[in-house]
Structure formats: C-alpha cells, structure tokens
Design a protein around this motif. Structure first.
Motif, mmCIF file in Angstrom:
data_model
loop_
_atom_site.group_PDB
_atom_site.id
_atom_site.type_symbol
_atom_site.label_atom_id
_atom_site.label_comp_id
_atom_site.label_asym_id
_atom_site.label_seq_id
_atom_site.Cartn_x
_atom_site.Cartn_y
_atom_site.Cartn_z
ATOM 1 N N VAL A 48 14.534 -0.268 -2.505
ATOM 2 C CA VAL A 48 14.343 1.187 -2.085
ATOM 3 C C VAL A 48 13.252 1.502 -1.626
ATOM 4 O O VAL A 48 12.016 1.298 -2.434
ATOM 5 C CB VAL A 48 14.806 2.131 -3.524
ATOM 6 N N LEU A 81 18.275 1.063 0.667
ATOM 7 C CA LEU A 81 18.449 2.614 0.079
ATOM 8 C C LEU A 81 17.024 3.159 0.714
ATOM 9 O O LEU A 81 15.865 2.730 0.309
ATOM 10 C CB LEU A 81 18.844 2.722 -1.237
ATOM 11 N N SER A 309 13.110 -0.868 -6.837
ATOM 12 C CA SER A 309 14.649 -1.538 -6.728
ATOM 13 C C SER A 309 15.289 -0.627 -8.002
ATOM 14 O O SER A 309 15.801 0.429 -7.683
ATOM 15 C CB SER A 309 14.805 -3.049 -7.292
ATOM 16 N N TRP A 310 15.671 -1.379 -9.356
ATOM 17 C CA TRP A 310 16.561 -0.669 -9.941
ATOM 18 C C TRP A 310 16.048 0.591 -10.591
ATOM 19 O O TRP A 310 16.789 1.574 -10.714
ATOM 20 C CB TRP A 310 16.717 -1.744 -11.222
ATOM 21 N N ARG A 313 16.491 3.271 -7.760
ATOM 22 C CA ARG A 313 17.936 3.442 -7.584
ATOM 23 C C ARG A 313 18.493 4.512 -8.586
ATOM 24 O O ARG A 313 19.307 5.433 -8.324
ATOM 25 C CB ARG A 313 18.857 2.234 -7.586
ATOM 26 N N ASP A 314 18.041 4.372 -9.642
ATOM 27 C CA ASP A 314 18.556 5.241 -10.977
ATOM 28 C C ASP A 314 17.976 6.572 -10.543
ATOM 29 O O ASP A 314 18.309 7.619 -10.779
ATOM 30 C CB ASP A 314 18.014 4.689 -12.369
ATOM 31 N N TRP A 318 21.689 6.382 -7.665
ATOM 32 C CA TRP A 318 22.537 5.252 -7.388
ATOM 33 C C TRP A 318 22.610 4.195 -8.731
ATOM 34 O O TRP A 318 21.682 3.983 -9.410
ATOM 35 C CB TRP A 318 22.079 4.373 -6.048
ATOM 36 N N ALA A 320 21.933 1.379 -10.774
ATOM 37 C CA ALA A 320 20.685 0.564 -11.266
ATOM 38 C C ALA A 320 20.609 -0.880 -11.227
ATOM 39 O O ALA A 320 19.649 -1.623 -11.096
ATOM 40 C CB ALA A 320 19.776 1.131 -12.005
#
Length: 358
Positions: A48, A81, A309-310, A313-314, A318, A320
C-alpha cells in the motif's frame, strides 16, 4: 474461467507456511485439483502506498497515457493499493482498469491562493474552503487533501494556509459528506488547530511537538511521514537562503529533528503508514525505498513493512490478511523481507485481482 494457481511459502504477517490457491480473483485455502503451480517464496499482502500522486508531474496534470505509466511502475514494484494524496488530473478512469492498482482518490489538493505549487491545487480563500472541500469529498473516494501550511512570502516562513476556524468548517463539511481529511503539514503552527478540528491524518508531520503528538495519539490521528521526502529539506532550505532566511532556518531545523520527531510519534502510539510521495519531483515505483528509509530512522522492520502492507490495508478498509475468500492481491519474494528489506526492491511475482501482472 482462468486456471487455478497455487502459491506456496510463508505468509506474512504471521510467517506460517501455507498453500494459497487463487480461483476467480480470490484466495482459497482449500486444495484445488489441477491447480497450476505458480511461484514459491515469502508471500506478503499487496503493498500500500499511502501517499502517492498519480496523474501529476512537476508542472501539474499529465495525460492518461503518462498516468498509466506511473501506475504500472507502482504496480510492478508491488504497490497494489494506492491512496492518491491529491492530483490535478481526474484519475477516476483507473478504477475501470483491472490491470492497474486499486485506487483511493483524494481529488485535487485545496490550497490558499498563491500558496502552493503552481497548477497543482484549487487555490481558494478562507470563505471558499468548505465549499471546495464538499466538492472534492463528493468527487473523490472518501478522502480530501488540504494544504495545511506553505511558505508565506510576506512573512518569509512557513505559515498556516487558512485560519483555524476555516479549517474546522472544512473538516466538518468533509465529514458530513462521508469523507476523511488529511493535510500537508511541514511546520508546527498549523497542527494544533487541525487536530482539535478532528482531522483524520497528517502528511509529513515534521513540525510535531510533544503536546501535538499526545493529542494526535489521543484522537487516533494517523501520520504518513514520507521519510524519503524529508531528505529534500536541505535543498528547500538552500533554495530560500537569500530571500527567506527564516524559512531556511525552519526547514533546516525540521530536517535535523526529523528522526526524533517521527520516533516520538511512534513511541506515543500514533499509527504510521508508508507513503512514497511518488509524483512531481519524486519517482514512482519506489515504495520499497520508503520502507527501508523508515527502518533506517529506527522503526522496527515488521512495523515498517506492516505500514506498507497489512496494517495500511486494514486502515484503508481492505483485507489485511490473505485468508479464505480475500482478494488475491499479494507479492511474492524469494527471501524473507523482514530479514533483508532489500528484497522488497526485487519482487519475484506480483498478483493483482488473481492475475500475475509482474
């Protein structure tokens, strides 16, 4: 229907080895007969870029063809993303392209008249600010970007772009339209009013002081520090030395204190996210460089990669983690990026919407 694919290896963030099967753009953990073996390696949820500018270069908006080239550079580097943090171009068409990164647009920057980079922003006066914010809130994808401060040629230093009451009215207008608000902020003077008005995120944040850090943490305001961008501060300071000595002093001080400022925000529990600031003078496709720069300042590798990243995203709503039914957006590396961040510069495979794109 595309053939099912099987990817194997440790999956971050937990690092547990597993097989991921990709069917019709989604992940399943159930074995799929006849699935084609794809790439093995360390698997990371799609990266991301939380501060990027598609459709923008040094002089303002660019063509759709040039925007596509930027998006492909970001995608091939693993950024699947993108939170676009302001663009003079209308990039809504990117949503229609299955081969380009998923995009969250903040619309066009909103700045004070003659107080930002030429051809970048809507340039408005305080009385117009809330109206333009409402407009961009409806045009974008849930975010609005303000220029919080910029050099005032009258004062010769960084100054807030708008008075606190105008910022407060604008933030309220965005929230009424279901959008969150972020702001470009280099100095410290503008920050208190923005935080008290309920802003959702701060970009750069180099001027943060202890009381502002504490207020951000208490109000759950995020920070995207754009660490690579801060390395340009000595150049900005040098360019203003003759005409604006106070500005030069301010930018030099912000640069010298950048590590202490960002680490204080981290220690206070403020959520930090990775943004390359790609667009304009910063190149696209270098989100890995931002993660490496964050770690060089002192952030733990797992935290910095999660910020790209995770965790990011969260934050943006999105998936995660790469669990059953999640969209098949991920990057495969041939070594553990938490042990060697340089592998982020060399993705072995990029999968977007269930298709191998790079």
């Amino acid at each position: 229907m595309a053939a099912a694919l099987r990817f194997s290896g440790p999956v971050l963030p937990d690092g547990e080895p597993r097989d991921l099967y990709v069917v019709d753009g989604a992940i399943t953990l159930e074995p799929v007969a006849g699935a084609e073996r794809a790439v093995d390696g360390w698997i990371v949820p799609g990266l991301v870029d939380a501060h990027c500018h598609l459709g923008l270069d040094d002089d303002g908006a660019i063509s759709d063809e040039a925007t596509e080239e930027q998006a492909v550079l970001d995608r091939d580097a693993g950024a699947l993303l993108i939170r676009d943090c302001g663009s003079a171009a209308d990039t809504a068409w990117v949503h229609e392209r299955e081969d380009l990164p998923r995009l969250i647009r903040a619309g066009r920057h909103i700045a004070r008249t003659k107080r930002y980079i030429r051809n970048y922003a809507h340039e408005v006066e305080p009385a117009e600010l809330a109206t333009y914010v409402a407009q961009e809130a409806q045009r974008g994808d849930g975010w609005v970007k303000l220029v919080g401060d910029w050099i005032s040629r009258e004062d010769g230093d960084l100054r807030p772009s708008f008075p606190p009451e105008a910022f407060a009215e604008a933030i309220a207008a965005a929230h009424e339209h279901g959008a969150k608000v972020t702001a470009h902020c280099f100095g410290h003077e503008v920050l208190t009013g923005l935080i008290e008005a309920g802003i959702d995120c701060i970009e750069h944040g180099t001027g943060l002081q202890l009381d502002q850090i504490e207020a951000m943490a208490a109000r759950d305001v995020a920070l995207v520090p754009t660490v690579m961008q801060l390395d340009k501060f000595p150049g900005y300071a040098a360019a203003g030395r003759e005409k604006f000595p106070d500005y030069t002093s301010t930018m030099t001080d912000l640069y010298v204190r950048r590590r202490d400022t960002i680490m204080a925000a981290y220690d206070a529990g403020i959520a930090l996210y990775a943004g390359s600031d790609g667009g304009g003078i910063s190149r696209h496709g270098n989100l890995a460089g931002e993660v490496i720069a964050m770690v060089a300042l002192g952030l733990p590798a797992e935290y910095a990669l999660g910020a790209a990243s995770w965790r990011a995203r969260d934050w943006l709503g999105w998936n995660a983690t790469l669990d059953e039914g999640a969209p098949a957006d991920f990057v495969v590396y041939d070594a553990n990026p938490l042990e060697d961040l340089s592998v982020l510069l060399r993705p072995a495979c990029v999968v977007l919407r269930g298709r191998v794109v790079a």
